[in-house]
Design a protein around this motif. Structure first.
Motif, PDB file in Angstrom:
ATOM      1  N   ILE A  39       0.853  -1.185   0.000  1.00  0.00           N
ATOM      2  CA  ILE A  39       0.000   0.000   0.000  1.00  0.00           C
ATOM      3  C   ILE A  39       0.891   1.237   0.000  1.00  0.00           C
ATOM      4  N   ALA A  40       0.670   2.132  -0.955  1.00  0.00           N
ATOM      5  CA  ALA A  40       1.539   3.311  -1.073  1.00  0.00           C
ATOM      6  C   ALA A  40       0.748   4.542  -1.489  1.00  0.00           C
ATOM      7  N   ASP A  41       1.162   5.673  -0.970  1.00  0.00           N
ATOM      8  CA  ASP A  41       0.666   6.990  -1.373  1.00  0.00           C
ATOM      9  C   ASP A  41       1.526   7.426  -2.557  1.00  0.00           C
ATOM     10  N   LEU A  42       0.912   7.653  -3.709  1.00  0.00           N
ATOM     11  CA  LEU A  42       1.691   7.938  -4.914  1.00  0.00           C
ATOM     12  C   LEU A  42       2.198   9.377  -4.989  1.00  0.00           C
ATOM     13  N   LYS A  77      -7.128  14.726  -0.429  1.00  0.00           N
ATOM     14  CA  LYS A  77      -7.602  13.375  -0.146  1.00  0.00           C
ATOM     15  C   LYS A  77      -7.222  12.460  -1.310  1.00  0.00           C
ATOM     16  N   VAL A  78      -6.208  11.660  -1.099  1.00  0.00           N
ATOM     17  CA  VAL A  78      -5.788  10.686  -2.094  1.00  0.00           C
ATOM     18  C   VAL A  78      -5.595   9.347  -1.379  1.00  0.00           C
ATOM     19  N   ILE A 119      -2.471  14.769  -9.293  1.00  0.00           N
ATOM     20  CA  ILE A 119      -2.851  13.469  -8.738  1.00  0.00           C
ATOM     21  C   ILE A 119      -4.154  13.674  -7.988  1.00  0.00           C
ATOM     22  N   SER A 120      -5.181  12.947  -8.385  1.00  0.00           N
ATOM     23  CA  SER A 120      -6.495  13.134  -7.777  1.00  0.00           C
ATOM     24  C   SER A 120      -7.259  11.817  -7.784  1.00  0.00           C
ATOM     25  N   GLU A 121      -8.377  11.827  -7.103  1.00  0.00           N
ATOM     26  CA  GLU A 121      -9.208  10.634  -6.982  1.00  0.00           C
ATOM     27  C   GLU A 121     -10.578  10.934  -7.572  1.00  0.00           C
ATOM     28  N   PHE A 122     -11.090   9.986  -8.351  1.00  0.00           N
ATOM     29  CA  PHE A 122     -12.412  10.173  -8.953  1.00  0.00           C
ATOM     30  C   PHE A 122     -13.137   8.837  -8.932  1.00  0.00           C
ATOM     31  N   PHE A 123     -14.227   8.774  -8.182  1.00  0.00           N
ATOM     32  CA  PHE A 123     -14.980   7.541  -7.983  1.00  0.00           C
ATOM     33  C   PHE A 123     -14.053   6.430  -7.487  1.00  0.00           C
ATOM     34  N   ASP A 124     -13.896   5.359  -8.257  1.00  0.00           N
ATOM     35  CA  ASP A 124     -13.110   4.213  -7.786  1.00  0.00           C
ATOM     36  C   ASP A 124     -11.721   4.158  -8.416  1.00  0.00           C
ATOM     37  N   ASN A 193      -2.215  10.564 -19.344  1.00  0.00           N
ATOM     38  CA  ASN A 193      -3.221  10.237 -18.333  1.00  0.00           C
ATOM     39  C   ASN A 193      -3.062   8.787 -17.886  1.00  0.00           C
ATOM     40  N   ILE A 194      -2.998   8.609 -16.576  1.00  0.00           N
ATOM     41  CA  ILE A 194      -2.933   7.264 -15.998  1.00  0.00           C
ATOM     42  C   ILE A 194      -4.101   7.099 -15.037  1.00  0.00           C
ATOM     43  N   GLN A 195      -4.842   6.003 -15.199  1.00  0.00           N
ATOM     44  CA  GLN A 195      -5.962   5.684 -14.306  1.00  0.00           C
ATOM     45  C   GLN A 195      -5.657   4.360 -13.622  1.00  0.00           C
ATOM     46  N   LEU A 196      -5.645   4.364 -12.285  1.00  0.00           N
ATOM     47  CA  LEU A 196      -5.336   3.164 -11.516  1.00  0.00           C
ATOM     48  C   LEU A 196      -6.492   2.832 -10.573  1.00  0.00           C
ATOM     49  N   PRO A 197      -6.831   1.559 -10.452  1.00  0.00           N
ATOM     50  CA  PRO A 197      -7.903   1.173  -9.526  1.00  0.00           C
ATOM     51  C   PRO A 197      -7.473   1.400  -8.080  1.00  0.00           C
TER      52      PRO A 197
END
Length: 199
Positions: A39-42, A77-78, A119-124, A193-197
């Motif tokens: 588990i890592a904070d990117l 919040k990431v 770096i941001s969070e969107f839905f899942d 653009n990179i999208q990661l689960p």
């Protein structure tokens, strides 16, 4: 003669430092994939990639990564995600390297070279965006940049091998079940653009 000798020694030391940094990162990359995902904070992973890139990339014409303005916009919040952090660090370094070469092609008198990172969070999903205002990619180059390099002949005009992102694409899509894409035009610049689960 003395100044030429000092310049040669300085260049040799820079080359040694670059080679050492590359070797250490390759060893870290090889070691990381033998382990389980952690588990890592990117955000700090990206910060470390930026610092590494500052030491790695310079051009024979004197253009250095340090001369590029790098701005960062990280959401407060990431979510930390399960990942191979060392591999993603290499992905980020390669994105910055590609940006470096594209920015080298513009004239400083025309516009100041810049890289903007989000770096941001969107839905899942976790989103990483790296945008630069350097030379744009053609439609063919946008398709070619993620493909493995196979030189058919000496006159092959495909995207330069040192700027390709095929291995980065493999790490994101295969090792992390993510997605990777690029957009590029004269108005908005080039954005990776990179999208990661998230899990």
């Amino acid at each position: 003669i003395k100044s030429l000798l000092m310049s040669t020694i300085s260049n040799a030391e820079k080359s040694r430092q670059q080679a050492s940094a590359i070797a250490n990162n390759l060893l870290e990359l090889a070691h990381s994939h033998r382990e389980e995902k952690q588990i890592a904070d990117l955000r700090p992973v990206m910060d470390n990639a930026i610092e590494l890139t500052r030491h790695l990339f310079s051009d024979v014409d004197g253009f250095r990564f340090e001369s590029i303005k790098v701005s960062r916009h990280y959401s407060e919040k990431v979510t930390s995600i399960p990942c191979f952090a060392a591999e993603l660090s290499q992905v980020f370094v390669r994105l910055l390297r590609s940006s470096f070469y594209a920015l080298k092609e513009i004239k400083p008198s025309t516009k100041a070279p810049e890289i903007h990172i989000e770096i941001s969070e969107f839905f899942d999903s976790l989103w990483i965006k790296v945008r630069h205002n350097g030379k744009c990619l053609s439609a063919d180059e946008q398709l070619d940049i993620f493909q493995p390099f196979f030189a058919i002949n000496a006159d092959d005009n495909t995207y330069p091998v040192e700027q390709r992102l095929s291995y980065s694409y493999f790490i994101v899509t295969n090792h992390h079940r993510g997605h990777m894409a690029v957009t590029s035009d004269e108005v908005y610049g080039t954005t990776f653009n990179i999208q990661l689960p998230l899990n």
